[in-house]
Motif scaffolding. Structure first.
Motif, PDB file in Angstrom:
ATOM      1  N   ASP A 257       0.835  -1.194   0.000  1.00 51.48           N
ATOM      2  CA  ASP A 257       0.000   0.000   0.000  1.00 51.48           C
ATOM      3  C   ASP A 257       0.875   1.251   0.000  1.00 51.48           C
ATOM      4  OD1 ASP A 257      -2.550  -1.387   0.318  1.00 51.48           O
ATOM      5  OD2 ASP A 257      -1.797  -1.868   2.315  1.00 51.48           O
ATOM      6  N   LEU A 258       0.580   2.156  -0.932  1.00 54.05           N
ATOM      7  CA  LEU A 258       1.350   3.384  -1.059  1.00 54.05           C
ATOM      8  C   LEU A 258       0.400   4.571  -1.102  1.00 54.05           C
ATOM      9  CD1 LEU A 258       3.971   4.998  -1.638  1.00 54.05           C
ATOM     10  CD2 LEU A 258       3.636   4.447  -4.062  1.00 54.05           C
ATOM     11  N   TYR A 259       0.595   5.510  -0.198  1.00 55.90           N
ATOM     12  CA  TYR A 259      -0.183   6.741  -0.160  1.00 55.90           C
ATOM     13  C   TYR A 259       0.772   7.909  -0.387  1.00 55.90           C
ATOM     14  CZ  TYR A 259      -2.536  10.814   1.749  1.00 55.90           C
ATOM     15  OH  TYR A 259      -3.060  12.078   1.919  1.00 55.90           O
ATOM     16  N   ILE A 260       0.482   8.722  -1.387  1.00 58.88           N
ATOM     17  CA  ILE A 260       1.282   9.911  -1.668  1.00 58.88           C
ATOM     18  C   ILE A 260       0.421  11.119  -1.322  1.00 58.88           C
ATOM     19  CG2 ILE A 260       2.498  11.225  -3.438  1.00 58.88           C
ATOM     20  CD1 ILE A 260       2.930   8.530  -4.890  1.00 58.88           C
ATOM     21  N   GLY A 261       0.892  11.939  -0.382  1.00 61.07           N
ATOM     22  CA  GLY A 261       0.121  13.068   0.126  1.00 61.07           C
ATOM     23  C   GLY A 261      -0.033  14.221  -0.846  1.00 61.07           C
ATOM     24  N   ASN A 262      -0.962  15.112  -0.531  1.00 58.96           N
ATOM     25  CA  ASN A 262      -1.284  16.251  -1.378  1.00 58.96           C
ATOM     26  C   ASN A 262      -0.170  17.276  -1.495  1.00 58.96           C
ATOM     27  OD1 ASN A 262      -3.852  15.360  -2.072  1.00 58.96           O
ATOM     28  ND2 ASN A 262      -4.745  16.206  -0.219  1.00 58.96           N
ATOM     29  N   THR A 263       0.807  17.247  -0.615  1.00 59.17           N
ATOM     30  CA  THR A 263       1.887  18.229  -0.680  1.00 59.17           C
ATOM     31  C   THR A 263       2.987  17.819  -1.647  1.00 59.17           C
ATOM     32  OG1 THR A 263       2.997  17.223   1.206  1.00 59.17           O
ATOM     33  CG2 THR A 263       1.482  19.035   1.670  1.00 59.17           C
ATOM     34  N   VAL A 264       2.965  16.583  -2.110  1.00 57.98           N
ATOM     35  CA  VAL A 264       3.966  16.099  -3.062  1.00 57.98           C
ATOM     36  C   VAL A 264       3.593  16.611  -4.451  1.00 57.98           C
ATOM     37  CG1 VAL A 264       5.015  14.052  -4.098  1.00 57.98           C
ATOM     38  CG2 VAL A 264       4.399  14.050  -1.681  1.00 57.98           C
ATOM     39  N   GLN A 265       4.567  17.190  -5.158  1.00 59.10           N
ATOM     40  CA  GLN A 265       4.305  17.696  -6.502  1.00 59.10           C
ATOM     41  C   GLN A 265       5.040  16.921  -7.580  1.00 59.10           C
ATOM     42  OE1 GLN A 265       5.209  21.881  -6.254  1.00 59.10           O
ATOM     43  NE2 GLN A 265       3.172  22.347  -5.494  1.00 59.10           N
ATOM     44  N   THR A 266       6.188  16.330  -7.240  1.00 55.46           N
ATOM     45  CA  THR A 266       6.929  15.543  -8.227  1.00 55.46           C
ATOM     46  C   THR A 266       7.301  14.180  -7.650  1.00 55.46           C
ATOM     47  OG1 THR A 266       9.081  16.404  -7.564  1.00 55.46           O
ATOM     48  CG2 THR A 266       7.926  17.603  -9.296  1.00 55.46           C
ATOM     49  N   ILE A 267       7.344  13.208  -8.524  1.00 55.79           N
ATOM     50  CA  ILE A 267       7.755  11.861  -8.164  1.00 55.79           C
ATOM     51  C   ILE A 267       8.999  11.556  -8.991  1.00 55.79           C
ATOM     52  CG2 ILE A 267       7.102   9.427  -8.186  1.00 55.79           C
ATOM     53  CD1 ILE A 267       4.174  10.356  -7.897  1.00 55.79           C
ATOM     54  N   ASP A 268      10.123  11.358  -8.329  1.00 52.36           N
ATOM     55  CA  ASP A 268      11.408  11.210  -9.006  1.00 52.36           C
ATOM     56  C   ASP A 268      11.593   9.840  -9.671  1.00 52.36           C
ATOM     57  OD1 ASP A 268      12.356  13.773  -8.497  1.00 52.36           O
ATOM     58  OD2 ASP A 268      13.145  13.210  -6.544  1.00 52.36           O
ATOM     59  N   ASP A 269      12.636   9.760 -10.491  1.00 56.32           N
ATOM     60  CA  ASP A 269      12.979   8.534 -11.208  1.00 56.32           C
ATOM     61  C   ASP A 269      13.163   7.355 -10.246  1.00 56.32           C
ATOM     62  OD1 ASP A 269      13.138  10.266 -13.355  1.00 56.32           O
ATOM     63  OD2 ASP A 269      15.317  10.172 -13.527  1.00 56.32           O
ATOM     64  N   HIS A 270      12.596   6.226 -10.593  1.00 54.04           N
ATOM     65  CA  HIS A 270      12.818   4.939  -9.906  1.00 54.04           C
ATOM     66  C   HIS A 270      12.424   4.920  -8.423  1.00 54.04           C
ATOM     67  CE1 HIS A 270      15.164   3.476 -13.354  1.00 54.04           C
ATOM     68  NE2 HIS A 270      15.686   4.695 -13.386  1.00 54.04           N
ATOM     69  N   ILE A 271      11.807   5.949  -7.902  1.00 55.09           N
ATOM     70  CA  ILE A 271      11.598   6.062  -6.454  1.00 55.09           C
ATOM     71  C   ILE A 271      10.772   4.906  -5.869  1.00 55.09           C
ATOM     72  CG2 ILE A 271       9.620   7.610  -6.660  1.00 55.09           C
ATOM     73  CD1 ILE A 271      10.708   9.068  -4.141  1.00 55.09           C
ATOM     74  N   PHE A 272       9.776   4.429  -6.599  1.00 54.55           N
ATOM     75  CA  PHE A 272       8.923   3.351  -6.103  1.00 54.55           C
ATOM     76  C   PHE A 272       9.031   2.089  -6.970  1.00 54.55           C
ATOM     77  CE2 PHE A 272       6.612   7.303  -4.864  1.00 54.55           C
ATOM     78  CZ  PHE A 272       6.835   7.219  -3.510  1.00 54.55           C
ATOM     79  N   GLU A 273      10.130   1.914  -7.619  1.00 58.30           N
ATOM     80  CA  GLU A 273      10.323   0.774  -8.522  1.00 58.30           C
ATOM     81  C   GLU A 273      10.427  -0.542  -7.751  1.00 58.30           C
ATOM     82  OE1 GLU A 273      13.551  -0.867 -11.814  1.00 58.30           O
ATOM     83  OE2 GLU A 273      13.792   1.137 -11.001  1.00 58.30           O
ATOM     84  N   GLY A 274       9.827  -1.592  -8.305  1.00 57.57           N
ATOM     85  CA  GLY A 274      10.000  -2.939  -7.783  1.00 57.57           C
ATOM     86  C   GLY A 274       9.209  -3.270  -6.541  1.00 57.57           C
ATOM     87  N   MET A 275       8.065  -2.644  -6.342  1.00 54.82           N
ATOM     88  CA  MET A 275       7.210  -2.960  -5.192  1.00 54.82           C
ATOM     89  C   MET A 275       6.106  -3.915  -5.625  1.00 54.82           C
ATOM     90  SD  MET A 275       6.630   0.759  -3.512  1.00 54.82           S
ATOM     91  CE  MET A 275       7.845   1.493  -2.482  1.00 54.82           C
ATOM     92  N   ASN A 276       5.506  -4.575  -4.679  1.00 56.23           N
ATOM     93  CA  ASN A 276       4.364  -5.447  -4.958  1.00 56.23           C
ATOM     94  C   ASN A 276       3.075  -4.732  -4.576  1.00 56.23           C
ATOM     95  OD1 ASN A 276       5.780  -7.743  -5.901  1.00 56.23           O
ATOM     96  ND2 ASN A 276       6.410  -8.171  -3.811  1.00 56.23           N
ATOM     97  N   LEU A 277       2.831  -3.595  -5.220  1.00 56.51           N
ATOM     98  CA  LEU A 277       1.709  -2.741  -4.844  1.00 56.51           C
ATOM     99  C   LEU A 277       0.359  -3.364  -5.163  1.00 56.51           C
ATOM    100  CD1 LEU A 277       3.064   0.720  -6.013  1.00 56.51           C
ATOM    101  CD2 LEU A 277       2.924  -0.153  -3.678  1.00 56.51           C
TER     102      LEU A 277
END
Length: 82
Positions: free
Chosen positions: A42-62
């Protein structure tokens, strides 16, 4: 006092994490911060985040992910193999 930076690969390969609530207001997260944290479902990205960088969440079993509407950029392979 708030966290200002999470270094590259800080949690990469950490298999004891099962969920992440990422609300990075004024916090810079390096590349690959959560790469291959394979127990994360489970991944929750909050409202204050504006950019998601390269490879940051790669390889998860979401199984679930929440991304706010205000994201302006998603980096290369940010969610690859997830």
């Amino acid at each position: 006092m708030y966290l200002k930076k999470i270094g590259e690969n800080a949690f990469g390969g950490c298999n004891n994490l099962t969920n992440i609530k990422f609300n990075a207001e004024n916090c810079k997260a390096g590349k690959n911060v959560f790469t291959y944290t394979i127990d994360v479902t489970d991944l929750y990205i909050g409202n204050t985040v504006q950019t998601i960088d390269d490879h940051i969440f790669e390889g998860m079993n979401l199984e679930s992910i929440s991304i706010p509407n205000n994201i302006t950029k998603i980096g290369k392979m940010a969610f690859a193999n997830s």
